[in-house]
Design a protein around this motif. Structure first.
Motif, PDB file in Angstrom:
ATOM      1  N   ASP A 182       1.076  -1.073   0.107  1.00  0.00           N
ATOM      2  CA  ASP A 182       0.096  -0.201   0.328  1.00  0.00           C
ATOM      3  C   ASP A 182       0.999   1.070   0.101  1.00  0.00           C
ATOM      4  OD1 ASP A 182       0.431  -0.386   2.412  1.00  0.00           O
ATOM      5  OD2 ASP A 182      -0.918   0.068   3.826  1.00  0.00           O
ATOM      6  N   ASP A 183       2.100   1.082   0.329  1.00  0.00           N
ATOM      7  CA  ASP A 183       3.494   2.189   0.619  1.00  0.00           C
ATOM      8  C   ASP A 183       3.253   2.467  -1.214  1.00  0.00           C
ATOM      9  OD1 ASP A 183       3.058   2.409   3.136  1.00  0.00           O
ATOM     10  OD2 ASP A 183       5.221   1.061   3.296  1.00  0.00           O
ATOM     11  N   LEU A 184       2.822   1.337  -1.551  1.00  0.00           N
ATOM     12  CA  LEU A 184       3.012   1.688  -3.610  1.00  0.00           C
ATOM     13  C   LEU A 184       1.164   2.519  -4.202  1.00  0.00           C
ATOM     14  CD1 LEU A 184       5.651  -1.413  -3.996  1.00  0.00           C
ATOM     15  CD2 LEU A 184       6.097   0.984  -3.582  1.00  0.00           C
ATOM     16  N   GLY A 185       1.359   2.236  -3.185  1.00  0.00           N
ATOM     17  CA  GLY A 185      -0.777   2.912  -3.891  1.00  0.00           C
ATOM     18  C   GLY A 185      -1.335   1.868  -4.190  1.00  0.00           C
ATOM     19  N   TYR A 186      -0.673   0.451  -4.081  1.00  0.00           N
ATOM     20  CA  TYR A 186      -2.047  -0.633  -4.446  1.00  0.00           C
ATOM     21  C   TYR A 186      -2.884  -0.890  -2.893  1.00  0.00           C
ATOM     22  CZ  TYR A 186       0.276  -0.374  -8.862  1.00  0.00           C
ATOM     23  OH  TYR A 186       0.371   0.106  -9.986  1.00  0.00           O
ATOM     24  N   GLY A 187      -3.428  -1.308  -2.718  1.00  0.00           N
ATOM     25  CA  GLY A 187      -3.835  -1.933  -1.232  1.00  0.00           C
ATOM     26  C   GLY A 187      -4.682  -2.996  -1.170  1.00  0.00           C
ATOM     27  N   SER A 188      -5.002  -3.662  -0.017  1.00  0.00           N
ATOM     28  CA  SER A 188      -5.374  -4.888  -0.163  1.00  0.00           C
ATOM     29  C   SER A 188      -6.575  -5.249  -0.386  1.00  0.00           C
ATOM     30  CB  SER A 188      -6.099  -5.119   1.814  1.00  0.00           C
ATOM     31  OG  SER A 188      -6.530  -6.782   1.853  1.00  0.00           O
ATOM     32  N   GLY A 189      -6.609  -6.329  -1.209  1.00  0.00           N
ATOM     33  CA  GLY A 189      -7.709  -6.911  -2.448  1.00  0.00           C
ATOM     34  C   GLY A 189      -7.374  -7.106  -3.563  1.00  0.00           C
ATOM     35  N   GLU A 190      -6.424  -5.407  -4.281  1.00  0.00           N
ATOM     36  CA  GLU A 190      -6.329  -5.402  -5.381  1.00  0.00           C
ATOM     37  C   GLU A 190      -5.374  -6.759  -5.429  1.00  0.00           C
ATOM     38  OE1 GLU A 190      -6.903  -0.674  -4.303  1.00  0.00           O
ATOM     39  OE2 GLU A 190      -5.645  -1.264  -5.130  1.00  0.00           O
ATOM     40  N   TYR A 191      -4.839  -6.901  -5.406  1.00  0.00           N
ATOM     41  CA  TYR A 191      -3.938  -7.849  -5.510  1.00  0.00           C
ATOM     42  C   TYR A 191      -3.603  -9.021  -5.138  1.00  0.00           C
ATOM     43  CZ  TYR A 191      -1.510  -6.604  -2.035  1.00  0.00           C
ATOM     44  OH  TYR A 191      -0.622  -6.038  -0.258  1.00  0.00           O
ATOM     45  N   THR A 192      -3.421  -9.953  -6.886  1.00  0.00           N
ATOM     46  CA  THR A 192      -2.615 -12.223  -5.580  1.00  0.00           C
ATOM     47  C   THR A 192      -1.899 -12.248  -6.404  1.00  0.00           C
ATOM     48  OG1 THR A 192      -5.153 -11.901  -5.505  1.00  0.00           O
ATOM     49  CG2 THR A 192      -3.695 -14.088  -5.344  1.00  0.00           C
ATOM     50  N   PHE A 193      -0.618 -12.814  -4.817  1.00  0.00           N
ATOM     51  CA  PHE A 193       0.750 -13.936  -5.701  1.00  0.00           C
ATOM     52  C   PHE A 193       1.999 -12.341  -6.405  1.00  0.00           C
ATOM     53  CE2 PHE A 193      -1.750 -18.268  -7.037  1.00  0.00           C
ATOM     54  CZ  PHE A 193      -1.611 -18.489  -5.574  1.00  0.00           C
ATOM     55  N   ALA A 194       2.290 -11.696  -5.496  1.00  0.00           N
ATOM     56  CA  ALA A 194       3.213 -11.343  -5.470  1.00  0.00           C
ATOM     57  C   ALA A 194       4.700 -11.991  -5.968  1.00  0.00           C
ATOM     58  CB  ALA A 194       3.371  -9.622  -4.683  1.00  0.00           C
ATOM     59  N   HIS A 195       5.317 -11.380  -6.398  1.00  0.00           N
ATOM     60  CA  HIS A 195       6.795 -12.069  -6.202  1.00  0.00           C
ATOM     61  C   HIS A 195       7.883 -10.306  -7.064  1.00  0.00           C
ATOM     62  CE1 HIS A 195       3.832 -14.542  -7.904  1.00  0.00           C
ATOM     63  NE2 HIS A 195       4.713 -16.109  -7.285  1.00  0.00           N
ATOM     64  N   GLY A 196       9.032 -10.792  -7.064  1.00  0.00           N
ATOM     65  CA  GLY A 196      10.337 -10.035  -6.923  1.00  0.00           C
ATOM     66  C   GLY A 196      11.184 -10.839  -7.489  1.00  0.00           C
ATOM     67  N   THR A 197      12.841  -9.651  -7.796  1.00  0.00           N
ATOM     68  CA  THR A 197      13.722 -10.095  -8.070  1.00  0.00           C
ATOM     69  C   THR A 197      14.491  -8.638  -8.529  1.00  0.00           C
ATOM     70  OG1 THR A 197      15.626 -11.620  -9.344  1.00  0.00           O
ATOM     71  CG2 THR A 197      14.066 -10.521 -10.420  1.00  0.00           C
ATOM     72  N   ASN A 198      15.756  -9.582  -8.529  1.00  0.00           N
ATOM     73  CA  ASN A 198      17.263  -7.756  -8.451  1.00  0.00           C
ATOM     74  C   ASN A 198      17.205  -7.743 -10.067  1.00  0.00           C
ATOM     75  OD1 ASN A 198      18.093  -9.917  -6.734  1.00  0.00           O
ATOM     76  ND2 ASN A 198      20.161  -9.429  -8.014  1.00  0.00           N
ATOM     77  N   SER A 199      17.562  -6.975 -10.324  1.00  0.00           N
ATOM     78  CA  SER A 199      18.994  -6.414 -11.373  1.00  0.00           C
ATOM     79  C   SER A 199      20.448  -6.801 -11.310  1.00  0.00           C
ATOM     80  CB  SER A 199      18.422  -4.871 -11.709  1.00  0.00           C
ATOM     81  OG  SER A 199      19.468  -4.102 -10.709  1.00  0.00           O
ATOM     82  N   PRO A 200      20.566  -7.655 -11.910  1.00  0.00           N
ATOM     83  CA  PRO A 200      22.831  -8.057 -11.861  1.00  0.00           C
ATOM     84  C   PRO A 200      23.308  -7.053 -11.028  1.00  0.00           C
ATOM     85  CG  PRO A 200      21.358  -8.601 -13.982  1.00  0.00           C
ATOM     86  CD  PRO A 200      20.569  -7.439 -13.288  1.00  0.00           C
ATOM     87  N   ASP A 201      23.380  -5.331 -11.709  1.00  0.00           N
ATOM     88  CA  ASP A 201      23.801  -4.651 -10.479  1.00  0.00           C
ATOM     89  C   ASP A 201      22.789  -4.332  -9.285  1.00  0.00           C
ATOM     90  OD1 ASP A 201      21.779  -3.217 -11.605  1.00  0.00           O
ATOM     91  OD2 ASP A 201      22.343  -1.712 -12.144  1.00  0.00           O
ATOM     92  N   MET A 202      22.098  -5.389  -8.939  1.00  0.00           N
ATOM     93  CA  MET A 202      21.500  -4.408  -7.468  1.00  0.00           C
ATOM     94  C   MET A 202      21.212  -3.432  -7.297  1.00  0.00           C
ATOM     95  SD  MET A 202      23.723  -6.972  -5.793  1.00  0.00           S
ATOM     96  CE  MET A 202      23.596  -8.752  -5.797  1.00  0.00           C
ATOM     97  N   LYS A 203      20.648  -2.252  -8.975  1.00  0.00           N
ATOM     98  CA  LYS A 203      20.056  -0.959  -8.021  1.00  0.00           C
ATOM     99  C   LYS A 203      18.624  -0.804  -8.081  1.00  0.00           C
ATOM    100  CE  LYS A 203      24.650   1.722 -10.591  1.00  0.00           C
ATOM    101  NZ  LYS A 203      24.253   2.217 -11.678  1.00  0.00           N
ATOM    102  N   HIS A 204      17.724  -1.949  -8.921  1.00  0.00           N
ATOM    103  CA  HIS A 204      16.889  -1.759  -8.282  1.00  0.00           C
ATOM    104  C   HIS A 204      15.723  -3.504  -7.793  1.00  0.00           C
ATOM    105  CE1 HIS A 204      17.456   1.024 -11.965  1.00  0.00           C
ATOM    106  NE2 HIS A 204      17.261   1.468 -11.576  1.00  0.00           N
TER     107      HIS A 204
END
Length: 375
Positions: A182-204
């Motif tokens: 929700d700090d990113l503007g996406y509240g509870s119930g608006e999404y399901t199954f979140a995932h993530g990873t880093n860029s190789p240079d670890m900047k993002h």
């Protein structure tokens, strides 16, 4: 009388008359011809049984029937038991390829999740930290799955609701920060199954959210990609760098698009995103979809590029039929995708049922995420 699916060799090739058919490594090697570069890798495939399958493999794109060949039966890297440490998350340390971080998908009997790290050279669990899901998590049907890292921090993504990114110190796995979506503007119930990873240079840090505004079962097939500043995330803050929506097929009884884990290519220019019924190849700077890999011979839960980015290895859940009176059995398999040719190469290679059946186990064998050390 029920019949058991027996794995008689390492490589799964096809489904014949309702039963699995296998061929040997030697038979497949005879069919390969010289041409494209081959790769040697050790894959670590996350399973729901409290362990990772450790599979030494040769990837030979010239072998158009069976491009991924396992060198013997897969081994196991145990982190716990099926009722305490079911895992979807394999994340090898960028600083030390003998170390792998992981997190668990379901709580143990005490209601705790686990985050840990393992020495791959010995198979020994070095640290195992237990912690409960956040009190704001009202839906706990799915927990940690995807993860990223920086030089000093391991960052698993909580895929339940409400979702968040946790920040742990790599040294001792002490918990430093928790960032809610929700700090990113996406509240509870608006999404399901979140995932993530880093860029190789670890900047993002790349975060993906399946957009489900009508509830957890109503997948629209659309995914929001959010690129975050890594330095800010290390401090428990959010700073958006870029954002885009990618589209897919709404989920129904026949299947559909649900995004799961993803990887950057080593040069940082592209993102290989798994999507259930498809895979996406995405421009890492603009977040624009450049290629869609579909149809697939199973449901894609991870999509990892080879070191040169010319091919992608899918981690698939594919249905096989053991016998009419038993119904479907799901296997965990690896499959190869040719980026330039825009097509799958050959048949899938069984990783999970290959081992389970050799041990006399029946029923489905479920995988999710993978990571690999290439030689």
């Amino acid at each position: 009388m029920k019949k058991k699916v027996m794995v008689t060799a390492v490589a799964l090739t096809m489904l014949v008359g309702g039963y699995l058919s296998f061929t040997t490594v030697d038979e497949q090697a005879d069919k390969a011809v010289a041409g494209a570069k081959t790769y040697e890798a050790t894959f670590y495939v996350a399973g729901m049984g409290g362990h990772f399958a450790k599979a030494d493999a040769t990837i030979d794109p010239n072998n158009t029937e069976q491009p991924i060949i396992l060198k013997g039966m897969p081994g196991m890297v145990n982190i716990g038991r099926p009722n305490t440490h079911p895992t979807h998350d394999a994340r090898i340390d960028a600083n030390d390829r003998n170390i792998m971080f992981w997190s668990t998908y379901r709580p143990d009997a005490d209601g705790n999740l686990h985050v840990g790290k393992t020495d791959l050279s010995t198979g020994r669990v070095l640290i195992d930290k237990a912690l409960p899901p956040d009190e704001r998590a009202t839906w706990t049907g799915a927990n940690y799955c995807g993860s990223g890292q920086s030089n000093d921090y391991f960052m698993p993504v909580y895929m339940g609701n409400e979702g968040y990114i946790d920040v742990f110190s790599k040294d001792d796995l002490s918990h430093k920060h928790r960032v809610f979506f929700d700090d990113l503007g996406y509240g509870s119930g608006e999404y399901t199954f979140a995932h993530g990873t880093n860029s190789p240079d670890m900047k993002h840090f790349l975060l993906s959210l399946n957009l489900t505004p009508d509830g957890h079962t109503q997948f629209t097939g659309n995914t929001q990609l959010i690129l975050l500043d890594m330095k800010a995330l290390e401090q428990g803050k959010v700073k958006k760098v870029a954002e885009a929506k990618i589209t897919g097929k709404p989920r129904d009884a026949s299947g559909g698009t649900i995004t799961f884990r993803q990887y950057y290519t080593e040069d940082g220019k592209q993102i290989f995103q798994s999507g259930g019924d498809r895979g996406y190849i995405i421009d890492a700077k603009t977040l624009e979809v450049k290629q869609v890999a579909a149809p697939l011979p199973g449901e894609a839960h991870d999509f990892m590029p080879t070191p040169d980015g010319k091919y992608g290895v899918f981690a698939l859940r594919n249905k096989v039929f053991s016998a009419a009176d038993e119904g479907d059995v799901t296997d965990g398999s690896l499959a190869l995708y040719d980026v330039k040719a825009r097509k799958m190469v050959g048949e899938v290679t069984s990783v999970c049922l290959t081992c389970h059946n050799a041990m006399g186990m029946t029923g489905s064998a479920i995988l999710c995420g993978l990571d690999a050390n290439y030689k």
